[in-house]
Design a protein around this motif. Structure first.
Motif, PDB file in Angstrom:
ATOM      1  N   VAL A 147       0.746  -1.213   0.042  1.00  0.00           N
ATOM      2  CA  VAL A 147      -0.054   0.058   0.045  1.00  0.00           C
ATOM      3  C   VAL A 147       0.829   1.115  -0.166  1.00  0.00           C
ATOM      4  CG1 VAL A 147      -1.449   1.317   1.058  1.00  0.00           C
ATOM      5  CG2 VAL A 147      -1.967  -1.232   1.090  1.00  0.00           C
ATOM      6  N   PRO A 148       1.737   1.299   0.977  1.00  0.00           N
ATOM      7  CA  PRO A 148       2.796   2.462   0.706  1.00  0.00           C
ATOM      8  C   PRO A 148       3.439   2.800  -0.699  1.00  0.00           C
ATOM      9  CG  PRO A 148       3.127   1.481   2.901  1.00  0.00           C
ATOM     10  CD  PRO A 148       2.302   0.505   1.991  1.00  0.00           C
ATOM     11  N   GLY A 151       0.810   4.196  -2.931  1.00  0.00           N
ATOM     12  CA  GLY A 151       0.798   5.515  -2.619  1.00  0.00           C
ATOM     13  C   GLY A 151       1.942   6.115  -3.541  1.00  0.00           C
ATOM     14  N   ARG A 152       3.307   5.910  -3.153  1.00  0.00           N
ATOM     15  CA  ARG A 152       4.215   6.544  -3.891  1.00  0.00           C
ATOM     16  C   ARG A 152       4.004   6.673  -5.513  1.00  0.00           C
ATOM     17  NH1 ARG A 152       9.756   3.897  -2.047  1.00  0.00           N
ATOM     18  NH2 ARG A 152      10.267   5.475  -3.246  1.00  0.00           N
ATOM     19  N   LEU A 154       1.169   6.845  -7.031  1.00  0.00           N
ATOM     20  CA  LEU A 154       0.345   7.626  -7.390  1.00  0.00           C
ATOM     21  C   LEU A 154       0.719   9.239  -7.169  1.00  0.00           C
ATOM     22  CD1 LEU A 154      -2.946   5.993  -5.501  1.00  0.00           C
ATOM     23  CD2 LEU A 154      -2.428   6.206  -7.990  1.00  0.00           C
ATOM     24  N   GLU A 155       1.570   9.316  -6.079  1.00  0.00           N
ATOM     25  CA  GLU A 155       2.202  10.482  -6.022  1.00  0.00           C
ATOM     26  C   GLU A 155       2.918  11.173  -7.136  1.00  0.00           C
ATOM     27  OE1 GLU A 155       2.394  11.535  -1.193  1.00  0.00           O
ATOM     28  OE2 GLU A 155       3.775  10.283  -2.263  1.00  0.00           O
ATOM     29  N   LEU A 177      -6.226   0.923   1.023  1.00  0.00           N
ATOM     30  CA  LEU A 177      -5.889   1.696  -0.261  1.00  0.00           C
ATOM     31  C   LEU A 177      -6.729   3.152   0.170  1.00  0.00           C
ATOM     32  CD1 LEU A 177      -5.576  -0.728  -2.932  1.00  0.00           C
ATOM     33  CD2 LEU A 177      -3.918   0.844  -2.297  1.00  0.00           C
ATOM     34  N   GLU A 180      -5.497   5.231   2.715  1.00  0.00           N
ATOM     35  CA  GLU A 180      -4.212   5.838   2.848  1.00  0.00           C
ATOM     36  C   GLU A 180      -3.826   6.426   1.523  1.00  0.00           C
ATOM     37  OE1 GLU A 180      -1.721   2.745   4.612  1.00  0.00           O
ATOM     38  OE2 GLU A 180      -3.192   2.246   5.780  1.00  0.00           O
ATOM     39  N   MET A 181      -4.694   6.445   0.418  1.00  0.00           N
ATOM     40  CA  MET A 181      -3.964   6.876  -0.713  1.00  0.00           C
ATOM     41  C   MET A 181      -3.687   8.537  -0.564  1.00  0.00           C
ATOM     42  SD  MET A 181      -3.310   4.590  -2.581  1.00  0.00           S
ATOM     43  CE  MET A 181      -2.585   3.939  -1.259  1.00  0.00           C
ATOM     44  N   PRO A 182      -2.692   9.165  -1.126  1.00  0.00           N
ATOM     45  CA  PRO A 182      -2.462  10.613  -1.110  1.00  0.00           C
ATOM     46  C   PRO A 182      -3.448  11.453  -2.111  1.00  0.00           C
ATOM     47  CG  PRO A 182      -0.889   9.529  -2.804  1.00  0.00           C
ATOM     48  CD  PRO A 182      -1.637   8.322  -1.961  1.00  0.00           C
ATOM     49  N   ARG A 183      -4.169  10.942  -3.058  1.00  0.00           N
ATOM     50  CA  ARG A 183      -5.126  11.571  -3.739  1.00  0.00           C
ATOM     51  C   ARG A 183      -6.144  10.557  -4.030  1.00  0.00           C
ATOM     52  NH1 ARG A 183      -4.245   9.907  -9.157  1.00  0.00           N
ATOM     53  NH2 ARG A 183      -2.172   9.566  -9.631  1.00  0.00           N
TER      54      ARG A 183
END
Length: 297
Positions: A147-148, A151-152, A154-155, A177, A180-183
């Motif tokens: 998951v992290p 996220g990276r 997606l960023e 997900l 915790e997703m950044p967007r």
């Protein structure tokens, strides 16, 4: 654009004639079948669509025919390849034919987080800002994405607009997900729809799966949207024996194609060789299974 993906997106089969040639006419009847039973769009050239059995030129021609039959519904084309040159070429061609985006799964030779990020950097350097579905399917690719890490990705890569989540166990990963997703990002599910009710309960936006009764997949989604949890589970359970039977890799695709031939969606149930073929015992077993399920014609 893929940012509004929701509801059923069927993983489309690729029809073949008895001689193994692509049956382009059946793409039209197959598309009508999917849309009649609730598909909001299609994923073409997926693993269960036998994309690996097509030449690059055939793959583009198949995608183009599905686009022509779509009536402006969303078409996503699978373009995963160990060759970046092939991925770039097929992506360019399917997008020029009118596809709305492409789906990419990282190849098995990238393993670490940094290798995966570097791989997608190379991909986007080649294909630009084409909208992408990121496929997280370690059972097929051998690549684990945490998951992290997602996220990276997606960023760093804004062109990733959808995650197709097929890792096990999928419901808790979808929940993480979503939290915790950044967007904001759409999450669609696969694994032949085997865990669809639980995945929707954890925040998935719909199934991206194949089944010979796609109206079950769209129906479960619709019921969950209406907060009818019990009704969604009842509908899912009604079809579960056949859904489970179809979830057997390439042999299960042969079962699915036979069922869809019986339903009038395909003229021929053949898989392109080399591939399994159903024998008399298989067909008799299928007859018995379906005969006990009281399914629609």
């Amino acid at each position: 654009m893929l940012k509004t993906c929701a509801g059923l997106h069927v993983v489309a089969q690729t029809p073949f004639r008895a001689d193994g040639a692509v049956d382009f006419d059946s793409i039209d009847t197959l598309s009508a079948f999917y849309y009649r039973h609730g598909a909001q769009g299609l994923l073409v050239l997926g693993v269960s669509g036998e994309a690996q059995m097509l030449t690059p030129d055939e793959a583009v021609a198949v995608a183009a025919r599905f686009v022509a039959a779509s009536g402006d519904r969303r078409i996503v084309a699978g373009v995963s390849s160990p060759s970046l040159a092939v991925l770039e070429s097929v992506t360019r061609d399917v997008m020029s034919e009118g596809a709305d985006g492409v789906m990419i799964c990282p190849p098995g030779h990238v393993r670490t987080d940094e290798e995966i990020i570097g791989y997608f950097g190379a991909v986007f350097d080649r294909i630009g800002d084409v909208p992408v579905v990121l496929q997280d399917f370690p059972a097929a690719s051998g690549v684990k994405m945490s998951v992290p890490l997602i996220g990276r990705l997606l960023e760093r890569f804004p062109a990733i607009e959808v995650i197709k989540e097929e890792d096990f166990p999928s419901p808790p990963k979808i929940g993480r997900l979503r939290a915790e997703m950044p967007r904001p990002v759409r999450i669609l599910t696969g694994n032949n729809g085997m865990y669809l009710p639980q995945e929707l309960e954890r925040g998935a936006d719909g199934p991206m799966a194949g089944f010979s009764y796609p109206e079950m997949l769209s129906g479960v989604y619709d019921l969950m949207q209406r907060d009818d949890r019990a009704g969604a589970h009842d509908l899912f359970n009604r079809y579960l024996p056949l859904l489970r039977y179809e979830a057997q890799g390439k042999w299960g695709i042969a079962i699915r194609k036979e069922m869809m031939r019986r339903r009038g969606a395909l003229d021929c149930a053949i898989l392109r060789q080399p591939a399994p073929a159903l024998g008399e015992a298989d067909l008799a077993e299928l007859d018995f299974l379906v005969g006990r399920m009281d399914l629609p014609d």
